[in-house]
Scaffold this active site. Structure first.
Site, PDB file in Angstrom:
ATOM      1  N   GLY A  61       1.183  -0.898  -0.031  1.00 55.72           N
ATOM      2  CA  GLY A  61      -0.454   0.170   0.232  1.00 55.72           C
ATOM      3  C   GLY A  61       0.845   1.469  -0.002  1.00 55.72           C
ATOM      4  O   GLY A  61       0.005   2.230  -0.745  1.00 55.72           O
ATOM      5  N   THR A  62       2.145   1.473   0.416  1.00 57.28           N
ATOM      6  CA  THR A  62       3.003   2.567   0.743  1.00 57.28           C
ATOM      7  C   THR A  62       2.932   2.535  -0.554  1.00 57.28           C
ATOM      8  O   THR A  62       3.051   4.256  -1.073  1.00 57.28           O
ATOM      9  CB  THR A  62       4.350   2.155   1.245  1.00 57.28           C
ATOM     10  OG1 THR A  62       3.901   1.843   2.849  1.00 57.28           O
ATOM     11  CG2 THR A  62       4.831   3.390   1.884  1.00 57.28           C
ATOM     12  N   LYS A 163      20.979  -0.605  13.850  1.00 57.06           N
ATOM     13  CA  LYS A 163      21.902  -0.775  14.179  1.00 57.06           C
ATOM     14  C   LYS A 163      23.021  -0.405  13.309  1.00 57.06           C
ATOM     15  O   LYS A 163      24.259  -0.292  13.761  1.00 57.06           O
ATOM     16  CB  LYS A 163      22.178  -2.406  14.080  1.00 57.06           C
ATOM     17  CG  LYS A 163      23.706  -3.111  13.929  1.00 57.06           C
ATOM     18  CD  LYS A 163      23.395  -4.936  13.808  1.00 57.06           C
ATOM     19  CE  LYS A 163      24.855  -5.156  14.209  1.00 57.06           C
ATOM     20  NZ  LYS A 163      24.871  -6.868  14.218  1.00 57.06           N
ATOM     21  N   HIS A 303      -0.209  16.452  50.493  1.00 56.93           N
ATOM     22  CA  HIS A 303       0.520  15.947  50.881  1.00 56.93           C
ATOM     23  C   HIS A 303       0.434  14.322  50.578  1.00 56.93           C
ATOM     24  O   HIS A 303       0.999  13.935  51.337  1.00 56.93           O
ATOM     25  CB  HIS A 303       1.294  16.371  52.021  1.00 56.93           C
ATOM     26  CG  HIS A 303       2.395  17.775  51.590  1.00 56.93           C
ATOM     27  ND1 HIS A 303       2.562  18.328  51.033  1.00 56.93           N
ATOM     28  CD2 HIS A 303       1.903  18.505  52.839  1.00 56.93           C
ATOM     29  CE1 HIS A 303       3.306  19.073  51.118  1.00 56.93           C
ATOM     30  NE2 HIS A 303       1.934  19.363  52.680  1.00 56.93           N
ATOM     31  N   ASN A 445       0.051   5.194  59.719  1.00 57.77           N
ATOM     32  CA  ASN A 445      -1.092   4.264  60.596  1.00 57.77           C
ATOM     33  C   ASN A 445      -2.115   6.087  60.560  1.00 57.77           C
ATOM     34  O   ASN A 445      -1.807   6.611  60.329  1.00 57.77           O
ATOM     35  CB  ASN A 445      -1.204   4.275  61.526  1.00 57.77           C
ATOM     36  CG  ASN A 445       0.192   2.568  62.549  1.00 57.77           C
ATOM     37  OD1 ASN A 445      -0.202   2.266  61.952  1.00 57.77           O
ATOM     38  ND2 ASN A 445       1.302   3.106  63.135  1.00 57.77           N
TER      39      ASN A 445
END
Length: 541
Positions: A61-62, A163, A303, A445
């Protein structure tokens, strides 16, 4: 190859039948284009041909798109002399393609191979991959359809070009096209740019492979796939470079998928900071405990801890009550809403400095009212963006990462047990449910005092539980009389219960499971206070 040396295509002329004819000219520059995403393809191809003298190789398609634009293009099958086979599964996997990409002009053996095989070098590779992620995002996608969207030739070309970045440029996204064309306009593509493009190429293929392996794991093992993984792989794009981290001397960045906060839209205000994002996440997690269908709810975070949480008959009432729960701490805070922020709710924000507000949606009238607060960060986070976020919670430690499921388990009031002689009254039970929703989002806690759908006092992050209770009860003041108290973990001693009952608390909710539960239960019975055990703790470190 030095940066000022002639491009490879100008120094290598492929001979005919093993020798170079006297009038033979250096071959044209070759660019291989094979893209699934056709965005920007025609302008790129045109610039390569008309401004920089490239000859284009392409497939499928490209090639059709390039030809339709009236540009010359050579199909890969013509270039290789081998037709596409297996329904297009094999078309670019050919020595004439990969030899052209991987050849090094500095290696005499490479040059000899190219000349012997009459392989022209390829200077530019433009490839993006089959839309695997878009395919698997479709509801009820078939296994066979997903497998066919696993690209083979594309990643091979991308990796080969990356590469050999010393001699080849590789593009994997339309966003890179302008960067390359600008470089070409100025002369040979700089090595530093080719290195950066190679990095982005390997990031592209790594993310692609991650998407495939994740999906396959989910299909084969279901929801247990993430938990049973032996290797953690992350491929998140950089969404924003942050000014700094928790403090100005710490560098920071925000990496995100398109879900979760990556799916939020910032409508106004300064750029989000590292601390903003942490607080927003805590605010959203807390407000999600209150489904929009049950009515409006608002959370104020400071905080990462809730300092004010409330429900109401309207968004305006919920927000006003949440701010009123602790107006001092609300200054400079973060607000989250579970329903649309409307103009009426904005009245509570008059004169209050805030860092951020987040809601599923924000009305046009509210946006107009808040526009004057130019520094206020205003965000919309659609419910689907939150729902589609990963269920994993990651935290870094020295040299590694901890992974756990997010604490999203639903409350199960039907499984709760009343441990005391006195049963909680109906309104007390509703307050206990509210307080239990809130306390799981307070740093352990954790203690929360609440009444009538509003937090009155929050004690967070103390080294002992009674210390957190003292803070919460002090904040609640006289409001503690007739209120309820929630604890995210069990009571190891009866001191917290005795403190609570002395301040007028009428009902307590906690996980239970301590060896000394009987002591706390006895203290409640002595004071005529109800105690509910949930059987589940909610530590938040």
């Amino acid at each position: 190859m030095g940066e000022k040396s002639a491009p490879y295509h100008q120094r290598l002329a492929i001979p005919v039948h093993g020798r170079l004819l006297p009038d033979q000219k250096p071959m044209a520059r070759l660019a291989l284009l094979s893209v699934s995403n056709k965005e920007g393809l025609e302008p790129l191809a045109r610039a390569l041909v008309e401004r920089h003298g490239f000859q284009l190789l392409s497939s499928g398609g490209t090639a059709q798109c390039i030809a339709a634009a009236g540009l010359p293009v050579t199909k890969v099958a013509e270039h290789t002399g081998a037709p596409e086979i297996l329904g297009g599964r094999v078309k670019t996997l050919h020595p004439r393609v990969h030899g052209g990409i991987l050849a090094r002009p500095s290696e005499a053996a490479d040059q000899a191979d190219l000349e012997a095989q009459q392989i022209p070098p390829i200077e530019l590779v433009v490839v993006n991959l089959y839309p695997f992620e878009a395919t698997i995002a479709q509801p009820d996608v078939r296994w066979e359809d997903a497998i066919e969207k696993i690209d083979i030739g594309g990643p091979a070309m991308v990796r080969a070009a990356a590469k050999n970045h010393a001699h080849v440029s590789v593009l994997t996204s339309p966003e890179q096209y302008e960067r390359l064309l600008n470089a070409l306009d100025a002369g040979p593509v700089p090595l530093e740019l080719r290195k950066q493009l190679a990095l982005e190429a390997f990031q592209h293929t790594a993310g692609y492979d991650r998407a495939i392996s994740t999906w396959l794991g989910q299909q084969l093992q279901g929801d247990a796939a993430e938990g049973s993984a032996t290797t953690l792989e992350l491929a998140l794009p950089l969404r924003q470079s942050l000014r700094y981290g928790e403090n100005p001397h710490q560098s920071a960045g925000w990496f995100s998928s398109s879900n979760g906060w990556g799916g939020a839209q910032q409508l106004q205000g300064k750029a989000l900071s590292y601390n903003n994002l942490l607080d927003l996440d805590a605010a959203q997690a807390a407000v999600e405990r209150f489904p929009a269908a049950e009515g409006p709810a608002a959370v104020v975070i400071k905080h990462t801890n809730p300092c004010g949480v409330a429900t109401g008959s309207s968004c305006a009432e919920a927000l006003a009550r949440a701010i009123a729960a602790d107006p001092v701490s609300a200054f400079g805070g973060i607000i989250a809403l579970n329903q649309t922020l409307d103009a009426a709710a904005c009245a509570s924000l008059e004169g209050l400095f805030l860092e951020c507000i987040v809601a599923p949606s924000i009305s046009a009238e509210a946006r107009e009212q808040l526009a004057a607060k130019t520094n206020l960060r205003l965000l919309e986070l659609p419910s689907q963006a939150s729902a589609q976020a990963s269920r994993q919670h990651l935290r870094s430690i020295l040299g590694g990462v901890l992974v756990q499921d997010r604490d999203q388990s639903a409350d199960e009031p039907e499984a709760w047990q009343v441990a005391t002689e006195r049963q909680p009254e109906r309104d007390e039970l509703e307050d206990l449910r509210f307080a239990w929703r809130v306390v799981r989002h307070v740093r352990s806690n954790a203690i929360v005092v609440a009444k009538a759908g509003q937090s009155l006092g929050v004690g967070a992050g103390q080294m002992n539980r009674v210390g957190s209770a003292e803070i919460a009860l002090a904040a609640a003041g006289d409001g503690a009389r007739g209120a309820v108290l929630a604890s995210d973990g069990f009571f190891p001693f009866d001191d917290t219960v005795k403190l609570a009952t002395s301040r007028g608390i009428r009902a307590v909710i906690q996980p239970g499971g301590s060896k000394r539960d009987a002591d706390s239960i006895a203290a409640c019975n002595a004071a005529g206070v109800a105690m509910v055990l949930t059987g589940r703790r909610h530590f938040l470190h």
